[in-house]
Design a protein around this motif. Structure first.
Motif, short mmCIF file in Angstrom:
data_model
loop_
_atom_site.label_atom_id
_atom_site.label_comp_id
_atom_site.label_asym_id
_atom_site.label_seq_id
_atom_site.Cartn_x
_atom_site.Cartn_y
_atom_site.Cartn_z
N PRO A 5 -15.55 8.34 -4.65
CA PRO A 5 -15.63 9.78 -4.93
C PRO A 5 -14.31 10.48 -4.66
O PRO A 5 -13.56 10.08 -3.76
N GLY A 6 -14.03 11.49 -5.43
CA GLY A 6 -12.81 12.25 -5.23
C GLY A 6 -12.94 13.18 -4.04
O GLY A 6 -14.04 13.46 -3.56
N LEU A 7 -11.82 13.67 -3.57
CA LEU A 7 -11.83 14.61 -2.46
C LEU A 7 -12.36 15.97 -2.92
O LEU A 7 -12.10 16.41 -4.05
N HIS B 108 -9.15 3.73 1.40
CA HIS B 108 -10.10 3.03 0.53
C HIS B 108 -9.52 1.69 0.04
O HIS B 108 -10.27 0.71 -0.11
N ILE B 109 -8.23 1.65 -0.20
CA ILE B 109 -7.60 0.38 -0.61
C ILE B 109 -7.69 -0.63 0.52
O ILE B 109 -8.03 -1.80 0.30
N GLU B 110 -7.39 -0.19 1.72
CA GLU B 110 -7.48 -1.08 2.89
C GLU B 110 -8.91 -1.58 3.12
O GLU B 110 -9.13 -2.76 3.40
N ASN B 111 -9.88 -0.67 2.96
CA ASN B 111 -11.28 -1.04 3.19
C ASN B 111 -11.81 -2.02 2.15
O ASN B 111 -12.74 -2.79 2.42
N ASN B 112 -11.24 -1.98 0.95
CA ASN B 112 -11.70 -2.85 -0.14
C ASN B 112 -10.74 -3.99 -0.45
O ASN B 112 -10.86 -4.64 -1.49
N PHE B 113 -9.79 -4.21 0.47
CA PHE B 113 -8.74 -5.20 0.20
C PHE B 113 -9.31 -6.60 -0.09
O PHE B 113 -8.89 -7.26 -1.04
N ASN C 144 0.82 -1.22 0.00
CA ASN C 144 0.00 0.00 0.00
C ASN C 144 0.85 1.27 0.00
O ASN C 144 0.47 2.28 0.61
N LEU C 145 1.98 1.22 -0.69
CA LEU C 145 2.85 2.38 -0.84
C LEU C 145 2.76 2.87 -2.29
O LEU C 145 2.79 2.07 -3.22
N CYS C 146 2.63 4.18 -2.47
CA CYS C 146 2.58 4.74 -3.82
C CYS C 146 4.00 4.77 -4.38
O CYS C 146 4.83 5.58 -3.97
N VAL C 147 4.28 3.87 -5.32
CA VAL C 147 5.66 3.71 -5.81
C VAL C 147 5.86 4.21 -7.24
O VAL C 147 6.99 4.39 -7.67
N HIS C 148 4.77 4.41 -7.99
CA HIS C 148 4.89 4.90 -9.37
C HIS C 148 3.77 5.90 -9.64
O HIS C 148 2.65 5.75 -9.14
N ALA C 149 4.07 6.93 -10.45
CA ALA C 149 3.08 7.97 -10.73
C ALA C 149 3.29 8.55 -12.12
O ALA C 149 4.42 8.62 -12.61
N GLY D 51 -0.42 14.68 1.16
CA GLY D 51 -0.53 13.72 2.26
C GLY D 51 -1.98 13.35 2.54
O GLY D 51 -2.29 12.18 2.81
N ARG D 52 -2.87 14.33 2.43
CA ARG D 52 -4.29 14.07 2.69
C ARG D 52 -4.89 13.14 1.65
O ARG D 52 -5.61 12.20 1.98
N CYS D 53 -4.57 13.39 0.39
CA CYS D 53 -5.08 12.56 -0.70
C CYS D 53 -4.49 11.16 -0.64
O CYS D 53 -5.18 10.16 -0.89
N LEU D 54 -3.22 11.09 -0.29
CA LEU D 54 -2.54 9.80 -0.18
C LEU D 54 -3.21 8.95 0.90
O LEU D 54 -3.50 7.76 0.68
N ALA D 55 -3.47 9.55 2.04
CA ALA D 55 -4.11 8.83 3.14
C ALA D 55 -5.52 8.40 2.75
O ALA D 55 -5.98 7.31 3.11
N TYR D 56 -6.21 9.25 2.00
CA TYR D 56 -7.58 8.96 1.56
C TYR D 56 -7.63 7.71 0.68
O TYR D 56 -8.45 6.81 0.88
#
Length: 544
Positions: free
Chosen positions: A216-218, A198-203, A177-182, A189-194
């Protein structure tokens, strides 16, 4: 591009068609076209299907007409084209038009005399051309991603390519769950945590169903598509596509091919890493057993794997000390601790002796000391390094380790000897001392003589015969004389020290000592008898 009902009405060949009702539904997507032959065949209708009908059989049955419209809308059909209006049916009734407007279901009319095929043919041509373009696009994306893989591009390049294809920001979150490519600027930081939340909740959904999730987007921004990359046996991570509203089929084709490419790259990297680790393991095996024709061959092979062994002169082996605490650990716990010991040793040795090599080998940590001949006090240097590691690892992991060190040799081929010596030193340390310490074989070499050409079975029988009076007494009385006897031998008959180590009262130890003496015809704590019991105690630790 999507083909919509509005697009159908704009076709030149169908300019005589008119929208009679449901004008708000003109944006519905048209995926296929079919003739509604009977009013009872609505169960065959597919989502995105545009229907053609004449309503011959129900021309005067308003309830049935309304029922068909409701069913088509429920099936998410694209719309209905009524042909031969005025001939088959007397126009579109107000009730029918009102229901279509209410459901936002497009109702289109074709004038009398219009042949059904004249409507179907141009629509089929457009649909087939769209499918052809979709296929061409899919092949282009497939070729692009395949070429990137063949050119050995990394996942960062693949994600950037997807961002350009979609014209949307794309981010890849790995299995941790680390953002490694973009493909765009870093997330806040807020968007990253968001997104991570959601990834954890839908794992579980990602793992079990491998299904996409649209969140939905922030701050009322565009939706974010979370698309998992997973197989039946592996979970690689999640692609997060921003501004994912109104994505078309071609966009999803691009995402799918990108996911396949990232999975292939990950697998290739994993396989390559495993292969390199296997090569390194084989090399270390050959090094400590000296399976080389000459030193130059060994040096050359080491350089190919990233090891400079030109100045390797001595070997140190680190492992858990043979304490009661380590004996109570299960296999999984020991593996975890040994892995942490390796990481700490690797980090510390990079500072203490950057040219030395640290490897994990057969469950233990090997340090191959890189030492130059002109260095003074090589033994002192290795001892300080070992003591520093024992102290650092002990404080960090709250565990005790021991170190066995072999001698330094000028010839590289003698690494094998140094490894054997380090291994023997560690073995003697753990068996004889049963505590955390640093041991050079030369300091305990006398014990190594007992481990060479010794008939272990014969030694066991002699020891058992010698200690049988105490062993038998313990069995009959459920006592601990044997353990007390050994502790007295190893502590030079110091009853106070033994009492402290065994958590006993001094008088209890004295009473046990007297009982031990009473079991023999002589005092086993007095010379010369004591010598054979001391020798037996050492053999006992080595072989029993």
């Amino acid at each position: 591009m999507k083909l919509t009902v509005d697009g159908i009405l704009k076709l030149k060949q169908l300019e005589n068609l008119r929208i009679a009702a449901g004008i708000k539904g003109l944006s519905r997507t048209v995926e296929s076209i079919s003739v509604l032959e009977t009013t009872k065949s609505t169960f065959l209708i597919k989502e995105g299907q545009l229907l053609i009908a004449a309503f011959y059989s129900i021309a005067g049955k308003m309830d049935e007409q309304l029922d068909i419209i409701r069913k088509l809308s429920d099936c998410k059909a694209s719309g209905l084209i009524l042909y031969n209006v005025e001939t088959a049916v007397p126009g579109v009734s107000k009730e029918l038009a009102d229901l279509c407007d209410e459901l936002e279901f497009p109702l289109i009319t074709a004038p009398a005399g219009t042949d059904c095929n004249d409507i179907i043919s141009p629509i089929l041509d457009v649909l087939l051309e769209k499918k052809r373009k979709d296929l061409v696009h899919a092949m282009e994306v497939y070729d692009k991603m395949t070429n990137l893989i063949l050119e050995e591009k990394d996942a960062d390049t693949i994600v950037a390519a997807l961002g350009k294809l979609l014209n949307r920001p794309v981010y890849f979150f790995n299995h941790n769950n680390l953002c490694v490519h973009a493909s765009a600027t870093p997330l806040s930081g807020r968007c990253l945590a968001y997104i991570k939340t959601h990834i954890e909740n839908n794992f579980n959904k990602f793992i079990n169903e491998k299904a996409d999730v649209l969140v939905p987007g922030l701050d009322n921004s565009g939706a974010i598509l979370l698309s998992p990359i997973a197989s039946s046996t592996m979970y690689y991570g999640v692609l997060a596509v921003f501004n994912a509203d109104n994505m078309n089929v071609l966009d999803y084709v691009s995402i799918k091919q990108t996911k396949n490419s990232i999975a292939i790259i990950t697998i290739n990297k994993t396989n390559l890493k495993d292969y390199n680790n296997l090569l390194k393991f084989d090399f270390i095996n050959d090094l400590v057993s000296w399976n080389f024709k000459d030193e130059q061959t060994a040096i050359k092979r080491g350089i190919q794997l990233g090891y400079d062994i030109s100045n390797i002169r001595s070997v140190m082996i680190l492992d858990l000390a043979a304490t009661e605490a380590s004996k109570n650990l299960n296999t999984s716990q020991k593996e975890k601790i040994r892995s942490e010991i390796y990481c700490i040793t690797n980090k510390e040795m990079s500072l203490l002796s950057p040219d030395s090599i640290v490897v994990s080998h057969s469950g233990r940590v090997l340090v191959l000391f890189s030492l130059r001949k002109e260095q003074t006090d090589l033994r002192g240097f290795m001892f300080k390094a070992a003591e520093h590691l024992r102290k650092t690892i002990g404080c960090t992991l709250n565990t005790s380790i021991s170190a066995g060190i072999g001698q330094c040799y000028d010839e590289m081929s003698s690494i094998r000897k140094s490894y054997e010596e380090a291994s023997n030193a560690l073995c003697i340390c753990n068996k004889i001392y049963c505590s955390s310490r640093t041991v050079f074989l030369e300091d305990v070499e006398i014990f190594s003589l007992l481990m060479k050409d010794m008939n272990a079975e014969r030694a066991r029988k002699i020891i058992e015969n010698l200690l049988s009076p105490v062993i038998n007494y313990d069995k009959e009385n459920n006592s601990q004389l044997l353990e007390t006897f050994k502790m007295l031998i190893f502590n030079d008959s110091d009853t106070i020290a033994v009492a402290d180590k065994m958590f006993l009262h001094k008088n209890t130890v004295l009473q046990r000592r007297k009982k031990i003496i009473s079991l023999y015809d002589y005092d086993p704590f007095e010379l010369p008898h004591r010598l054979q019991f001391e020798f037996a105690a050492v053999l006992c630790r080595l072989y029993l």
